[in-house]
Design a protein around this motif. Structure first.
Motif, PDB file in Angstrom:
ATOM      1  N   ALA A 105       0.834  -1.209   0.000  1.00  0.00           N
ATOM      2  CA  ALA A 105       0.000   0.000   0.000  1.00  0.00           C
ATOM      3  C   ALA A 105       0.869   1.259   0.000  1.00  0.00           C
ATOM      4  CB  ALA A 105      -0.934  -0.001   1.202  1.00  0.00           C
ATOM      5  N   LEU A 106       1.933   1.248   0.792  1.00  0.00           N
ATOM      6  CA  LEU A 106       2.842   2.392   0.847  1.00  0.00           C
ATOM      7  C   LEU A 106       3.551   2.603  -0.496  1.00  0.00           C
ATOM      8  CD1 LEU A 106       4.271   2.021   4.423  1.00  0.00           C
ATOM      9  CD2 LEU A 106       3.467   4.149   3.433  1.00  0.00           C
ATOM     10  N   ASP A 107       3.988   1.504  -1.112  1.00  0.00           N
ATOM     11  CA  ASP A 107       4.678   1.610  -2.403  1.00  0.00           C
ATOM     12  C   ASP A 107       3.752   2.154  -3.482  1.00  0.00           C
ATOM     13  OD1 ASP A 107       7.027   0.702  -1.310  1.00  0.00           O
ATOM     14  OD2 ASP A 107       6.767  -1.371  -1.986  1.00  0.00           O
ATOM     15  N   LYS A 108       2.506   1.702  -3.465  1.00  0.00           N
ATOM     16  CA  LYS A 108       1.537   2.199  -4.445  1.00  0.00           C
ATOM     17  C   LYS A 108       1.256   3.684  -4.235  1.00  0.00           C
ATOM     18  CE  LYS A 108      -0.818  -2.169  -5.275  1.00  0.00           C
ATOM     19  NZ  LYS A 108      -2.025  -2.970  -5.030  1.00  0.00           N
ATOM     20  N   ALA A 109       1.138   4.087  -2.973  1.00  0.00           N
ATOM     21  CA  ALA A 109       0.896   5.495  -2.658  1.00  0.00           C
ATOM     22  C   ALA A 109       2.078   6.356  -3.102  1.00  0.00           C
ATOM     23  CB  ALA A 109       0.641   5.665  -1.165  1.00  0.00           C
ATOM     24  N   THR A 110       3.277   5.833  -2.931  1.00  0.00           N
ATOM     25  CA  THR A 110       4.480   6.555  -3.346  1.00  0.00           C
ATOM     26  C   THR A 110       4.523   6.686  -4.862  1.00  0.00           C
ATOM     27  OG1 THR A 110       5.640   5.685  -1.436  1.00  0.00           O
ATOM     28  CG2 THR A 110       6.989   6.589  -3.198  1.00  0.00           C
ATOM     29  N   LYS A 111       4.168   5.611  -5.539  1.00  0.00           N
ATOM     30  CA  LYS A 111       4.172   5.617  -7.007  1.00  0.00           C
ATOM     31  C   LYS A 111       3.171   6.631  -7.558  1.00  0.00           C
ATOM     32  CE  LYS A 111       2.507   2.118  -9.356  1.00  0.00           C
ATOM     33  NZ  LYS A 111       2.325   0.766  -9.890  1.00  0.00           N
ATOM     34  N   LYS A 112       2.062   6.810  -6.845  1.00  0.00           N
ATOM     35  CA  LYS A 112       1.025   7.757  -7.272  1.00  0.00           C
ATOM     36  C   LYS A 112       1.338   9.195  -6.846  1.00  0.00           C
ATOM     37  CE  LYS A 112      -2.576   4.295  -7.341  1.00  0.00           C
ATOM     38  NZ  LYS A 112      -3.777   3.773  -6.710  1.00  0.00           N
ATOM     39  N   GLY A 113       2.418   9.370  -6.073  1.00  0.00           N
ATOM     40  CA  GLY A 113       2.820  10.716  -5.684  1.00  0.00           C
ATOM     41  C   GLY A 113       2.165  11.229  -4.414  1.00  0.00           C
ATOM     42  N   VAL A 114       1.528  10.358  -3.665  1.00  0.00           N
ATOM     43  CA  VAL A 114       0.874  10.778  -2.430  1.00  0.00           C
ATOM     44  C   VAL A 114       1.907  10.966  -1.325  1.00  0.00           C
ATOM     45  CG1 VAL A 114      -0.826  10.144  -0.680  1.00  0.00           C
ATOM     46  CG2 VAL A 114      -1.265   9.642  -3.070  1.00  0.00           C
ATOM     47  N   TYR A 115       2.881  10.061  -1.259  1.00  0.00           N
ATOM     48  CA  TYR A 115       3.964  10.154  -0.286  1.00  0.00           C
ATOM     49  C   TYR A 115       5.286  10.351  -1.022  1.00  0.00           C
ATOM     50  CZ  TYR A 115       1.050   8.302   3.508  1.00  0.00           C
ATOM     51  OH  TYR A 115       0.086   8.123   4.458  1.00  0.00           O
ATOM     52  N   HIS A 116       6.215  11.046  -0.378  1.00  0.00           N
ATOM     53  CA  HIS A 116       7.575  11.153  -0.890  1.00  0.00           C
ATOM     54  C   HIS A 116       8.258   9.809  -0.670  1.00  0.00           C
ATOM     55  CE1 HIS A 116      11.816  12.431  -1.007  1.00  0.00           C
ATOM     56  NE2 HIS A 116      11.383  13.396  -1.805  1.00  0.00           N
ATOM     57  N   LYS A 117       9.201   9.464  -1.532  1.00  0.00           N
ATOM     58  CA  LYS A 117       9.823   8.138  -1.440  1.00  0.00           C
ATOM     59  C   LYS A 117      10.554   7.926  -0.110  1.00  0.00           C
ATOM     60  CE  LYS A 117      14.093   9.302  -3.824  1.00  0.00           C
ATOM     61  NZ  LYS A 117      15.067   8.874  -4.815  1.00  0.00           N
ATOM     62  N   ASN A 118      11.157   8.988   0.443  1.00  0.00           N
ATOM     63  CA  ASN A 118      11.855   8.833   1.720  1.00  0.00           C
ATOM     64  C   ASN A 118      10.869   8.612   2.875  1.00  0.00           C
ATOM     65  OD1 ASN A 118      14.127   9.287   0.263  1.00  0.00           O
ATOM     66  ND2 ASN A 118      14.620  11.265   1.170  1.00  0.00           N
ATOM     67  N   THR A 119       9.714   9.260   2.800  1.00  0.00           N
ATOM     68  CA  THR A 119       8.675   9.071   3.814  1.00  0.00           C
ATOM     69  C   THR A 119       8.209   7.619   3.802  1.00  0.00           C
ATOM     70  OG1 THR A 119       7.954  11.340   3.523  1.00  0.00           O
ATOM     71  CG2 THR A 119       6.414   9.853   4.602  1.00  0.00           C
ATOM     72  N   SER A 120       7.971   7.126   2.610  1.00  0.00           N
ATOM     73  CA  SER A 120       7.521   5.749   2.460  1.00  0.00           C
ATOM     74  C   SER A 120       8.577   4.766   2.966  1.00  0.00           C
ATOM     75  CB  SER A 120       7.217   5.480   0.984  1.00  0.00           C
ATOM     76  OG  SER A 120       6.831   4.165   0.785  1.00  0.00           O
ATOM     77  N   ALA A 121       9.824   5.013   2.605  1.00  0.00           N
ATOM     78  CA  ALA A 121      10.923   4.132   3.034  1.00  0.00           C
ATOM     79  C   ALA A 121      11.051   4.137   4.557  1.00  0.00           C
ATOM     80  CB  ALA A 121      12.225   4.578   2.394  1.00  0.00           C
ATOM     81  N   ARG A 122      10.900   5.313   5.162  1.00  0.00           N
ATOM     82  CA  ARG A 122      10.991   5.424   6.626  1.00  0.00           C
ATOM     83  C   ARG A 122       9.884   4.624   7.305  1.00  0.00           C
ATOM     84  NH1 ARG A 122      10.154  10.586   7.021  1.00  0.00           N
ATOM     85  NH2 ARG A 122       8.008  10.430   7.708  1.00  0.00           N
ATOM     86  N   LYS A 123       8.660   4.758   6.786  1.00  0.00           N
ATOM     87  CA  LYS A 123       7.530   4.040   7.371  1.00  0.00           C
ATOM     88  C   LYS A 123       7.700   2.524   7.244  1.00  0.00           C
ATOM     89  CE  LYS A 123       4.097   7.703   6.662  1.00  0.00           C
ATOM     90  NZ  LYS A 123       3.526   7.866   8.008  1.00  0.00           N
ATOM     91  N   VAL A 124       8.135   2.076   6.073  1.00  0.00           N
ATOM     92  CA  VAL A 124       8.345   0.644   5.846  1.00  0.00           C
ATOM     93  C   VAL A 124       9.446   0.132   6.767  1.00  0.00           C
ATOM     94  CG1 VAL A 124       9.185  -1.065   4.181  1.00  0.00           C
ATOM     95  CG2 VAL A 124       7.492   0.613   3.483  1.00  0.00           C
ATOM     96  N   SER A 125      10.506   0.910   6.903  1.00  0.00           N
ATOM     97  CA  SER A 125      11.620   0.518   7.758  1.00  0.00           C
ATOM     98  C   SER A 125      11.175   0.348   9.206  1.00  0.00           C
ATOM     99  CB  SER A 125      12.721   1.573   7.668  1.00  0.00           C
ATOM    100  OG  SER A 125      13.765   1.283   8.540  1.00  0.00           O
ATOM    101  N   ARG A 126      10.398   1.294   9.696  1.00  0.00           N
ATOM    102  CA  ARG A 126       9.933   1.228  11.089  1.00  0.00           C
ATOM    103  C   ARG A 126       8.992   0.043  11.307  1.00  0.00           C
ATOM    104  NH1 ARG A 126       9.046   7.705  12.235  1.00  0.00           N
ATOM    105  NH2 ARG A 126      11.259   8.195  12.302  1.00  0.00           N
TER     106      ARG A 126
END
Length: 117
Positions: free
Chosen positions: A87-108
């Motif tokens: 879900a995070l990757d799809k949101a990032t691909k659509k431009g809803v989240y910045h890639k670093n924000t998404s990476a941080r959330k996935v990492s945590r």
């Protein structure tokens, strides 16, 4: 806003204020007269609704991961982590989240799931 220069100060400097001829208030909301501005308002509303929906889905997926962690169910947590990451990757691909924000959330999330005993 269309701005108009109005001479108001004693020192002679001009102050800019929105030109009230170009703006209408409809039900407390500012609505433009210009066609392109009206379109921008509609397009921005549509995009905001789309982004809100996607963000809501991501938040739900993340909550499911943390719920599985609280329940101490490792398999459910891993499954929920996969869904949340997707879900995070799809949101990032659509431009809803910045890639670093998404990476941080996935990492945590991954760290939280991996810490489970």
């Amino acid at each position: 806003y269309a701005c108009v220069s109005i001479k108001t100060s004693v020192s002679g400097f001009n102050e800019t204020r929105p030109n009230k001829d170009k703006i209408k208030r409809i039900g407390g909301v500012i609505m433009a007269n210009i066609k392109s501005a009206k379109k921008r308002i509609l397009v921005n509303k549509t995009k905001a609704d789309r982004n809100k929906s996607i963000k809501s889905g991501v938040k739900t997926a993340v909550k499911k991961v943390y719920a599985a962690i609280e329940a101490n169910d490792k398999e459910a947590a891993k499954t929920a982590l996969t869904a949340a990451t997707s879900a995070l990757d799809k949101a990032t691909k659509k431009g809803v989240y910045h890639k670093n924000t998404s990476a941080r959330k996935v990492s945590r999330l991954s760290l939280a799931v991996n810490k489970m005993a």
